[in-house]
Design an enzyme around this catalytic site. Structure first.
Site, PDB file in Angstrom:
ATOM      1  N   ASP A  77      20.696   7.316 -21.512  1.00 56.26           N
ATOM      2  CA  ASP A  77      20.083   7.533 -22.832  1.00 56.26           C
ATOM      3  C   ASP A  77      21.084   7.038 -23.877  1.00 56.26           C
ATOM      4  O   ASP A  77      21.056   5.888 -24.266  1.00 56.26           O
ATOM      5  CB  ASP A  77      19.745   9.029 -23.009  1.00 56.26           C
ATOM      6  CG  ASP A  77      19.069   9.337 -24.345  1.00 56.26           C
ATOM      7  OD1 ASP A  77      18.458  10.404 -24.470  1.00 56.26           O
ATOM      8  OD2 ASP A  77      19.178   8.508 -25.281  1.00 56.26           O
ATOM      9  N   LYS A 114      17.331  20.846 -20.618  1.00 56.17           N
ATOM     10  CA  LYS A 114      18.593  20.604 -21.293  1.00 56.17           C
ATOM     11  C   LYS A 114      19.702  21.392 -20.601  1.00 56.17           C
ATOM     12  O   LYS A 114      19.481  22.507 -20.095  1.00 56.17           O
ATOM     13  CB  LYS A 114      18.500  21.011 -22.758  1.00 56.17           C
ATOM     14  CG  LYS A 114      17.610  20.097 -23.607  1.00 56.17           C
ATOM     15  CD  LYS A 114      18.123  18.680 -23.649  1.00 56.17           C
ATOM     16  CE  LYS A 114      17.316  17.843 -24.624  1.00 56.17           C
ATOM     17  NZ  LYS A 114      17.710  16.416 -24.559  1.00 56.17           N
ATOM     18  N   ASP A 128      19.060  16.852 -18.664  1.00 55.72           N
ATOM     19  CA  ASP A 128      19.669  16.014 -19.703  1.00 55.72           C
ATOM     20  C   ASP A 128      20.739  16.802 -20.441  1.00 55.72           C
ATOM     21  O   ASP A 128      20.452  17.819 -21.050  1.00 55.72           O
ATOM     22  CB  ASP A 128      18.584  15.576 -20.692  1.00 55.72           C
ATOM     23  CG  ASP A 128      19.134  14.653 -21.768  1.00 55.72           C
ATOM     24  OD1 ASP A 128      18.374  14.318 -22.693  1.00 55.72           O
ATOM     25  OD2 ASP A 128      20.318  14.259 -21.688  1.00 55.72           O
ATOM     26  N   TRP A 151       8.050  10.479 -26.006  1.00 54.77           N
ATOM     27  CA  TRP A 151       8.357  11.809 -26.507  1.00 54.77           C
ATOM     28  C   TRP A 151       7.989  11.931 -27.991  1.00 54.77           C
ATOM     29  O   TRP A 151       8.009  10.949 -28.742  1.00 54.77           O
ATOM     30  CB  TRP A 151       9.854  12.090 -26.330  1.00 54.77           C
ATOM     31  CG  TRP A 151      10.223  13.512 -26.635  1.00 54.77           C
ATOM     32  CD1 TRP A 151      10.105  14.587 -25.796  1.00 54.77           C
ATOM     33  CD2 TRP A 151      10.773  14.014 -27.859  1.00 54.77           C
ATOM     34  NE1 TRP A 151      10.540  15.728 -26.422  1.00 54.77           N
ATOM     35  CE2 TRP A 151      10.956  15.414 -27.681  1.00 54.77           C
ATOM     36  CE3 TRP A 151      11.131  13.444 -29.073  1.00 54.77           C
ATOM     37  CZ2 TRP A 151      11.479  16.236 -28.680  1.00 54.77           C
ATOM     38  CZ3 TRP A 151      11.658  14.252 -30.076  1.00 54.77           C
ATOM     39  CH2 TRP A 151      11.820  15.625 -29.874  1.00 54.77           C
ATOM     40  N   LYS A 205      15.517   5.443 -27.249  1.00 61.00           N
ATOM     41  CA  LYS A 205      15.164   5.810 -28.614  1.00 61.00           C
ATOM     42  C   LYS A 205      14.983   4.531 -29.406  1.00 61.00           C
ATOM     43  O   LYS A 205      15.904   3.720 -29.536  1.00 61.00           O
ATOM     44  CB  LYS A 205      16.252   6.701 -29.213  1.00 61.00           C
ATOM     45  CG  LYS A 205      16.388   8.044 -28.449  1.00 61.00           C
ATOM     46  CD  LYS A 205      17.361   8.947 -29.146  1.00 61.00           C
ATOM     47  CE  LYS A 205      17.447  10.301 -28.460  1.00 61.00           C
ATOM     48  NZ  LYS A 205      18.122  10.261 -27.149  1.00 61.00           N
ATOM     49  N   GLU A 215      19.935  12.784 -16.659  1.00 63.08           N
ATOM     50  CA  GLU A 215      19.919  11.920 -17.848  1.00 63.08           C
ATOM     51  C   GLU A 215      21.208  12.096 -18.637  1.00 63.08           C
ATOM     52  O   GLU A 215      21.555  13.216 -19.027  1.00 63.08           O
ATOM     53  CB  GLU A 215      18.721  12.226 -18.742  1.00 63.08           C
ATOM     54  CG  GLU A 215      18.655  11.348 -19.978  1.00 63.08           C
ATOM     55  CD  GLU A 215      17.349  11.431 -20.744  1.00 63.08           C
ATOM     56  OE1 GLU A 215      16.274  11.440 -20.113  1.00 63.08           O
ATOM     57  OE2 GLU A 215      17.402  11.503 -21.989  1.00 63.08           O
TER      58      GLU A 215
HETATM   59  C1  0XW Z   1      14.396  14.663 -26.003  1.00 65.65           C
HETATM   60  N1  0XW Z   1      14.872  13.758 -27.007  1.00 65.65           N
HETATM   61  C2  0XW Z   1      14.183  12.478 -27.030  1.00 65.65           C
HETATM   62  C3  0XW Z   1      14.715  14.412 -28.319  1.00 65.65           C
HETATM   63  C4  0XW Z   1      16.041  14.941 -28.742  1.00 65.65           C
HETATM   64  O1  0XW Z   1      16.520  14.195 -29.828  1.00 65.65           O
HETATM   65  C5  0XW Z   1      16.951  14.698 -27.604  1.00 65.65           C
HETATM   66  C6  0XW Z   1      16.347  13.504 -26.945  1.00 65.65           C
HETATM   67  C7  0XW Z   1      16.907  13.264 -25.568  1.00 65.65           C
HETATM   68  O2  0XW Z   1      16.255  12.812 -24.681  1.00 65.65           O
HETATM   69  O3  0XW Z   1      18.103  13.468 -25.428  1.00 65.65           O
HETATM   70 MG    MG Z   2      18.253  12.251 -23.544  1.00 66.39          MG
END
Ligand code: 0XW
Ligand code: MG
Length: 369
Positions: A240, A163, A192, A319, A264, A217
């Protein structure tokens, strides 16, 4: 089979350890679970859980508000006819895709239970079991990032996400170099920022990390920002938060903007939509992950089932937040990370998750005929 009742529950998920993104330090997320009850005594479970109001457009209260419109539309329908269910939900609410996604997942769980098949079998069968996942290294010092990267690789993880964002870009550059120094051959990694950089910062970051083998990302907030930086960065670009729907995803692939995705399920339409993304990414050989924002065994199982059916060459992993929270809904079959991989839940047909009586307490809302 007809839906007789839809019950909505709330569940706080106590976090373990720190989880920081550019826009927020994740607290104890508030998950929304839907239970779809039928006249054949089959029950389907769905779930959607945001990390909080940042960096997603939905949140627990908005999802529950959207369910007041979408959920009643399922009553009287055959949940196995998932296209009919989507038509009915979308006639009630144009948006609300996160709420609809939770109901979609419950319908897939029911379809599996009605046919005595696992969701992965309904989607063509698993090509991976256990299923690769990836693990997040939160925002911290270069030393902290390197230590966590070593710990995760020692634990068997071969996919990492660092991150970044929300601070001086020089700190992100230092953290990326520190992780690069300890990443082992065979480990894939990405950086990301959850939309956290300006275009200038993203370009400076890529230039300062030239030659480091990570993908970027969602470095900036908008699709237009990503188009603007694409010619100036030397790293593969993953979408994303900008990958909001199949049309946008198709455009990002067709234009060459996207080298991959962090997807997601509940942002785009649940298992049904993620199946379409899987097929598009397979056909175009563009890797994608199979994620959601947060959540318990139900949403983690949904991501895992879809992810298991992707050609491994194009899977960035499924994930789960299981590594960052206490406990399971299903203590026996709940989603667990073992040596960086996640076995497909084996509790039976559908999602393979067995929810004990009273797991979520009294429902927040009940929709019935
Ligand atoms: C890693 N994730 C899938 C979980 C968190 O909500 C953030 C997200 C991402 O990839 O940004
Ligand atoms: Mg992401």
């Amino acid at each position: 089979m007809k839906v007789t009742e839809v019950r909505v529950y709330g569940k706080t998920l106590p976090k373990v350890g720190d989880y920081s993104m550019s826009s927020a330090r994740v607290g104890d997320p508030d998950s929304t679970i839907v239970e779809v009850v039928t006249d054949t005594d089959h029950v389907g479970w769905g779930e959607v859980c945001m990390t909080g109001p940042m960096a997603q457009v939905s949140h627990a209260a908005s999802v529950r508000a959207d369910l007041t419109l979408a959920a009643p539309r399922l009553v009287g329908l055959d949940p196995r006819q998932i296209g009919v269910v989507w038509q009915a939900m979308s006639a009630a609410i144009y948006g609300g895709v996160a709420a609809k996604s939770a109901l979609d997942i419950a319908c897939w769980d029911l379809l599996g239970k009605a046919t005595d098949l696992r969701v992965c079998d309904l989607l063509g069968g698993p090509l991976s079991n256990p299923v690769p996942t990836y693990h997040v290294i939160g925002i911290g010092t270069p030393e902290e990032a390197a230590v966590e990267a070593i710990r995760l690789q020692d634990a068997g993880h071969t996919k990492l996400q660092l991150k970044a964002g929300g601070r001086r870009v020089e700190a992100d550059i230092a953290a990326a170099h520190a992780v690069a120094d300890v990443v082992r051959p065979g480990t894939d990694w990405s950086v990301d920022t959850n939309m956290g950089w300006t275009t200038d910062q993203a370009i400076r970051f890529s230039n300062a990390c030239r030659g480091l083998a990570f993908a970027m990302e969602q470095p900036c907030a908008t699709y237009a920002d990503l188009e603007a930086i694409k010619p100036s960065i030397s790293h593969p670009l993953l979408l994303d938060e900008s990958a909001t729907d199949l049309a946008t995803i198709s455009r990002a692939i067709g234009s060459g903007l996207a080298n991959g995705f962090g997807m997601k399920l509940t942002r785009i339409g649940g298992i049904s939509a993620m199946r379409a993304v899987r097929d598009l990414c397979l056909a175009t050989r563009v890797p994608t992950s199979f994620d959601d924002s947060w959540g318990g065994d139900i949403i983690s199982a949904a991501c895992n089932h879809v992810g298991s059916t992707m050609d491994p060459r194009y899977s960035r992993g499924a994930w789960t937040s299981a590594g960052y929270q206490q406990g399971h809904y299903d203590d026996v079959n709940g989603v667990r990370i073992i040596d960086g991989m996640v076995p497909i839940p084996a509790g039976g047909p559908g999602l393979g998750i067995v929810i004990p009586e009273g797991c979520f307490g009294e429902p927040l809302a009940v929709y019935a005929s």
